[in-house]
Design an enzyme around this catalytic site. Structure first.
Site, mmCIF file in Angstrom:
data_model
loop_
_atom_site.group_PDB
_atom_site.id
_atom_site.type_symbol
_atom_site.label_atom_id
_atom_site.label_comp_id
_atom_site.label_asym_id
_atom_site.label_seq_id
_atom_site.Cartn_x
_atom_site.Cartn_y
_atom_site.Cartn_z
ATOM 1 N N TYR A 1 0.926 -1.286 0.098
ATOM 2 C CA TYR A 1 -0.014 0.061 -0.650
ATOM 3 C C TYR A 1 1.035 1.145 0.031
ATOM 4 O O TYR A 1 1.819 1.296 0.937
ATOM 5 C CB TYR A 1 -0.791 0.159 0.910
ATOM 6 C CG TYR A 1 -1.816 -1.411 1.345
ATOM 7 C CD1 TYR A 1 -2.566 -2.081 0.050
ATOM 8 C CD2 TYR A 1 -2.504 -1.736 1.967
ATOM 9 C CE1 TYR A 1 -3.332 -2.908 0.492
ATOM 10 C CE2 TYR A 1 -3.501 -2.859 3.020
ATOM 11 C CZ TYR A 1 -3.847 -2.886 1.071
ATOM 12 O OH TYR A 1 -4.069 -4.222 1.328
ATOM 13 N N GLY B 1 -14.294 -6.141 1.480
ATOM 14 C CA GLY B 1 -15.675 -5.236 0.232
ATOM 15 C C GLY B 1 -16.566 -5.750 0.324
ATOM 16 O O GLY B 1 -17.674 -5.781 0.059
ATOM 17 N N GLY C 1 -18.465 1.392 -1.945
ATOM 18 C CA GLY C 1 -19.473 2.682 -1.181
ATOM 19 C C GLY C 1 -20.521 2.651 -1.571
ATOM 20 O O GLY C 1 -21.600 3.492 -1.771
#
Length: 304
Positions: free
Chosen positions: A51, A198, A203
């Site tokens: 990341y 997830g 969203g």
């Protein structure tokens, strides 16, 4: 917040996990989000060496250095990356894992990880070598437990047979019910925790879902067309008019195999909405079956 046992280990993690990938590179903002999560009872943070090419681990390490003892800290390994060129390749070798954990510990400003995961994996990997690397790290006290982050049933089955993993992180949501077909019962039977990532589907399964469909799913999502997503979201809102994200999280947490639902947040507003639901209450059988009828029982096709 309720805490659940991670596999056969002595580690207990909150039923919500803060996925740190979306924190960004603003230390002050990231620290606010992490502190809010801790104040609300979340004790599990999930990051990975890839990341932001190590920067995310540095941000998390700085944010938690005075409160490390309050946190179950997870990171992931397997992507051999170059910070300068921003390139990477898959490397599940023992040598890479042993070197990478040292780098991660330095960036995270800690001398151990509670949980360490292989960040992917294929059936062609040197699986026994990978397992040996994790087992050695465990014996050396650099990690307390290990697992894999994968959605490949054939890979997961090999780790179940050959290793002592305590958890598997996989994509699981109302819109991605693939794990229900062949993985959740198998992992539960083997006392291996599922960390569901997830679950809010980028969203889409939130109060801002209709806008997120237009922003991120104009071409649809898995087995759902753009129009089907819009129709489904409106139906879900009639079941949970106040908080669709609560409904989505409670759905995945209803399965006994799921130990924690992993969510990301890039703002206090996002994390507040996610945590505001009454997640300790299980869905009624009627609502659970209603949700299964409204959604599709997907199955794994290409990712084996």
């Amino acid at each position: 917040m309720k805490r659940n046992k991670l596999g056969k280990s002595d580690i207990y993690i909150s039923q919500l996990t803060l996925g740190c990938m979306s924190l960004g590179t603003d230390l002050k903002k990231a620290t606010y989000i992490i502190d809010y999560a801790l104040d609300q009872g979340i004790n599990h943070l999930d990051t990975a060496d890839l990341y932001d090419f190590g920067k995310n681990e540095e941000i998390v390490g700085e944010a938690i250095k005075e409160k490390r003892d309050q946190i179950v800290l997870t990171s992931k390994v397997g992507n051999h990356f170059n910070q300068q060129t921003k390139t990477w390749f898959w490397d599940p070798s023992k040598q890479h894992i042993h070197q990478s954990v040292k780098n991660s510990l330095q960036r995270l400003q800690t001398d151990y990880l509670d949980f360490y995961m292989l960040h992917g994996g294929t059936i062609e990997d040197p699986i026994d070598e990978t397992i040996e690397a994790f087992e050695q790290l465990k014996q050396e006290g650099l990690i307390r437990a290990y697992g894999i982050s994968s959605i490949r049933p054939n890979v997961i089955r090999e780790y179940i047979k050959r290793s002592s993993i305590d958890g598997v992180m996989m994509q699981y949501s109302l819109l991605d019910r693939r794990p229900e077909e062949e993985l959740l019962d198998l992992l539960y039977k083997n006392e291996i925790s599922v960390l569901a990532r997830g679950s809010l589907v980028k969203g889409i399964l939130t109060s801002d879902g209709l806008n997120q469909i237009e922003a991120k799913a104009k071409g649809g999502y898995l087995d759902y067309s753009h129009d089907e997503l819009n129709t489904l979201l409106k139906k879900l809102a009639t079941i949970a008019p106040a908080n669709v994200s609560e409904l989505a999280l409670r759905y995945v947490l209803t399965n006994p195999a799921v130990t924690s639902a992993v969510f990301g947040a890039s703002s206090l507003t996002q994390i507040k909405e996610t945590i505001s639901g009454k997640l300790e209450h299980k869905l009624s059988d009627d609502v659970f079956e209603q949700l299964k009828l409204l959604t599709k029982a997907n199955s794994y096709q290409t990712h084996r």
